[in-house]
Enzyme design. Structure first.
Site: not given
Ligand code: FCB
Length: 426
Positions: A15, A154-155, A110
């Site tokens: 990003q 990440n997520e 990520h």
């Molecule tokens: C999350 C992501 C991050 C960013 C935010 C707004 O889901 O981890 O990279 O895009 O949202």
């Protein structure tokens, strides 16, 4: 806030860095329609070259921590071949942070995958666990003297949902069972990474960055709405935390099997919190677990997400059952920085309340330090405390950035900031 509390911001390599040409997101961006505003990550914030100035600015703004991710496709451009230049680059990055008093919080995955991994099916295949473990081992050996806080993935829930259920992200699949398989592989890869990191660096503190969303019944007393909200919470939020504590893979991750590598694999709980969904029971949506999202009139950000500060308190309480909590992301899309100052005050206030009530919180990392490439939304959605002019790469601290500096320097909300928070919420 407790001593040693981390106050900082978060980013992800793709990003902000620019020039990440060797990953699956780069390829995805080339197709018209994939990115809503038609943009491509391109040079992004040119952070790959400007990191020194960027970190200096964060340190000047009173921050003492920063979360960033290491781009797998740079470090391992071909399977099993590691790039010495890229490894040296991130070493300089981490040394710069240390010299400026910014505690690094380092994410190992990520959302982006090296192109070669994507071509092999990436997270849809069980082999990804070994591949990720090999990459993690290399990275941890390279930086264990500089990094204490690691984040494996990440997520996983967002990655699996958007890439494999709704198809909005690469690889654009729409297959719920495949999404569950991807989720399972990410959880297993976390377990592998946890073991690898601790073998290489026993004192490391390892977590994932877990997206916790609040799900509330649209009609608070309606039994089926309540059931729907609870089911969503169990599947989306809780199953992963349980797996990482007890080692048990419950649906949708598995059928209850126990994976020894996963037992006790959270040294702290990284939490990304943004919003809540109100759910109503809908017999016509079996594929969405009988849930329909209801959009009520309420404050929303530029992405349309509800702004719900109490949710931060609630997710901290939920996560604290599994370990001390580090807020690894929290923030809002806001083109002109109109909402962000109040957002910041109300959320930090909820966090302060959580600490006051005895919940263990290690720090708060705001998403994001600067405007950046917001995945399928493109550059249009601005999440930064610092404004970026993408034509000139000029940085300008927003009012919210100055406000956050006051919070960081004071270590929380001072009486005048608290008064400001109250006035804003009235
Ligand atoms: C999350 C992501 C991050 C960013 C935010 C707004 O889901 O981890 O990279 O895009 O949202």
């Amino acid at each position: 806030m407790p001593a040693g509390f981390l106050w900082g911001t978060a980013t992800a390599a793709h990003q902000v860095e620019g020039g990440n040409e060797n990953n699956d997101w780069w390829d995805w961006e080339q197709t018209t329609g994939h990115i809503k505003d038609g943009s491509r990550s391109g040079l992004a914030c040119d952070h790959f070259r400007r990191y020194q100035d960027d970190f200096q600015l964060l340190a000047d703004l009173g921050q003492n921590a920063h979360r960033l991710s290491i781009e797998w496709s740079r470090v391992e451009p071909h399977p099993g071949q590691f790039d010495a230049e890229a490894l040296a680059h991130y070493r300089r990055v981490l040394e710069t942070m240390r010299a400026l008093g910014l505690e690094p919080v380092v994410t190992l995955h990520h959302f982006t995958n090296p192109r070669w991994l994507a071509q092999q099916g990436a997270w849809t295949r069980p082999e990804v666990v070994d591949a990720f473990g090999r990459f993690v081992e290399r990275v941890v050996r390279a930086y264990r003297d500089l990094v204490r806080f690691w984040i494996t993935v990440n997520e996983p829930n967002i990655y699996a949902s958007l890439g494999f259920a709704t198809g909005e992200w690469p690889p654009g699949a729409r297959d719920m069972l495949l999404a569950f398989r991807v989720l399972r592989h990410m959880v297993l890869a976390h377990g592998r990474a946890y073991q690898v990191i601790h073998r290489e660096q026993p004192e490391a503190r390892v977590s994932l960055a877990h997206h916790l969303r609040v799900f509330d019944p649209d009609r608070p007393a309606h039994r089926l709405d309540i059931w729907t909200a609870r089911a969503r919470d169990a599947l989306f939020n809780r199953s992963i935390l349980v797996a990482l504590r007890d080692g048990r893979l419950r649906p949708p991750l598995g059928w209850g099997e126990r994976i020894p590598e996963l037992v006790g694999s959270l040294d702290y709980v990284g939490v990304n919190y943004y919003s809540r969904d109100r759910l109503a029971f809908d017999p016509l949506s079996p594929h969405r677990l009988f849930a329909r999202e209801v959009r009520r009139e309420c404050p929303r950000n530029a992405c349309g997400w509800e702004i719900y500060p109490e949710g931060l308190y609630r997710v901290v309480r939920q996560a604290a059952e599994f370990g001390p909590v580090l807020i690894t992301e929290n923030g809002t899309a806001d083109q002109d920085d109109e909402l962000r100052p109040a957002y910041l005050l109300s959320h930090v206030r909820q966090l302060g309340q959580a600490v006051q009530d005895g919940l263990p919180v290690l720090g708060y990392l705001h998403w994001s330090s600067m405007d950046n490439f917001e995945w399928a939304q493109g550059f249009r959605m601005r999440f930064g405390l610092v404004h970026v002019d993408f034509a000139t790469q000029e940085r300008r601290v927003k009012p919210s950035g100055e406000l956050y500096a006051r919070i960081c320097r004071a270590g929380g909300l001072t009486p005048d900031l608290l008064a400001l928070a109250e006035a804003r919420s009235a």
